[in-house]
Write a protein that holds these residues in place. Sequence first.
Motif, PDB file in Angstrom:
ATOM      1  N   ILE A 120       3.219  -4.739   1.227  1.00 40.92           N
ATOM      2  CA  ILE A 120       2.127  -4.023   1.921  1.00 40.92           C
ATOM      3  C   ILE A 120       1.600  -4.870   3.077  1.00 40.92           C
ATOM      4  CG2 ILE A 120      -0.276  -3.245   1.618  1.00 40.92           C
ATOM      5  CD1 ILE A 120       0.642  -1.924  -0.970  1.00 40.92           C
ATOM      6  N   LYS A 127      -3.381  -0.119   1.631  1.00 43.74           N
ATOM      7  CA  LYS A 127      -2.676   0.420   0.458  1.00 43.74           C
ATOM      8  C   LYS A 127      -3.119   1.844   0.129  1.00 43.74           C
ATOM      9  CE  LYS A 127      -5.851  -1.842  -2.689  1.00 43.74           C
ATOM     10  NZ  LYS A 127      -6.128  -2.969  -3.541  1.00 43.74           N
ATOM     11  N   ILE A 130      -0.667   4.643   0.834  1.00 37.46           N
ATOM     12  CA  ILE A 130       0.516   4.898  -0.011  1.00 37.46           C
ATOM     13  C   ILE A 130       0.324   6.249  -0.706  1.00 37.46           C
ATOM     14  CG2 ILE A 130       1.760   4.155  -2.121  1.00 37.46           C
ATOM     15  CD1 ILE A 130       2.389   2.404   0.312  1.00 37.46           C
ATOM     16  N   LEU A 193       5.983   3.784  -1.971  1.00 35.29           N
ATOM     17  CA  LEU A 193       6.088   2.407  -2.457  1.00 35.29           C
ATOM     18  C   LEU A 193       7.142   2.413  -3.561  1.00 35.29           C
ATOM     19  CD1 LEU A 193       4.796  -0.420  -2.225  1.00 35.29           C
ATOM     20  CD2 LEU A 193       3.049   0.327  -3.833  1.00 35.29           C
ATOM     21  N   ILE A 229       9.022  -0.314   1.165  1.00 34.24           N
ATOM     22  CA  ILE A 229       8.170   0.816   1.545  1.00 34.24           C
ATOM     23  C   ILE A 229       9.010   1.723   2.443  1.00 34.24           C
ATOM     24  CG2 ILE A 229       6.063   1.519   2.755  1.00 34.24           C
ATOM     25  CD1 ILE A 229       4.820  -1.135   1.793  1.00 34.24           C
TER      26      ILE A 229
END
Length: 403
Positions: A120, A127, A130, A193, A229
Amino acid sequence: GGAVAERTISCLRGRQAAEGVATVLAIATAVPPTEFLQSEYPDFLFRVCNCDAKIALKDKFRRICEKTEIRKRNIFLTEEVLKANPSICFPDAGHSLRDRQEVAAVQVPKLAQEAAVKAIKEWGRPKSDITHVVFGTTCGIHMPGADLQFSKLMGLETTVKRVMMYQIGCNGGAAVVRVAKDLAENNKGARVLVVCSEGTALGFVPPNESKPEELVETALFGDGAACVIVGADPIPKVERSLFELLWAGECFIPETDKAVYGNFTEVGMEFHLTRKVPFLISENIAKLLNQARKIVNNPNWNDMFWAIHGGGPAILKKIETALQLAPHKLAATREVLREYGNVYSGSCLFALDQIRLRSLAMDASTTGESCEYGFLCAFGPGVTIDALLLRSVPTSTNYFGDD
Ligand code: CAA
């Protein structure tokens, strides 16, 4: 009536999909802190399992360790952890499966978190952006699963959409990315993720003369987590693409169910491996990869980059021979095997991380060691082969530029 609804639905469908192909926006890995040198592992294993009297078996294990081409592995099962959970070394001493599950329940999400925090940071967005989690592991099985524990540890949104992929085996490293590609391309703005977090807590076995194949597993596997990611249409100047995911495929080889398989029993995951595995994979890999290669005008195997599952040196040698790969083509894969062992589904993602790091170190023109196209490829129970065709990114214009 119906026609209007159809139009609305087809409009909605168009708005839901991304425009571009899915790309890898960050990669990171993590391993437990304790390193075991391969040269010292036979002494450790036989001592902690009270097997020092089995001299011939220990010699055989040492011979196998020497052939693995592994220098060291990071393993969570230290002497301290094994003493606190005696049923792992001595399955008759208690509730072996339960004790292993308890170790895995803590360790698997925690290692995943270590890798994800780094990923991240590289990605550069908060975050809370996500939208999806895809989680793979063969280490334990819980309900709710490691995907939820991980999402909580990470402090992800409660609305994050989770896919838990338990017990895929080592091909899981490519399978999780295949699923993430579909999620990213079919959901505009999705940021997935993807984590593989693996360990030996379920599969650790004390040395046993009647099961020599288990010595091979004990000599090969290590603990580790890898995170990528994935998202489509990177935001300019905010996100950087490392590799585009052009194609994903999977195949199983008929009538090979017993070549690699596992079974949960009272003493953890009993894992079976036959000597045919290197042959089966090397005989069948080209057929799957050729489906992808023809999409991009059939580049020579040696003009591509390779991030593959370092299952064991015999598998890598057989693949090199089958595809006539130049010795340096699997250098990243071999480096991962040497420094971490076979980290199950994490292995191919560790190798992909190595490739972009090596590209930087060697001043290559692309993130794929100066090649345009490459493969992320892994194999496991089934026998199953999973692969993605990747396109690298020019290092000058994007990844390493300070735009
Ligand atoms: N089962 C039992 N014993 C085996 C064995 C096997 N599959 N493979 C090798 N051995 C034994 C040999 O009999 C030999 O024993 P002795 O010294 O007593 O004669 C010893 O191991 C060493 O074998 P070799 O001298 O032939 O050495 P090698 O060059 O073949 O290296 C090896 C050994 C490192 C294990 C190599 O054979 C290898 O890489 N094998 C492939 C391992 C493999 O299948 N890995 C995949 C794991 S599964 C996975 O990754 C996917 C998943 O889903 C978990």
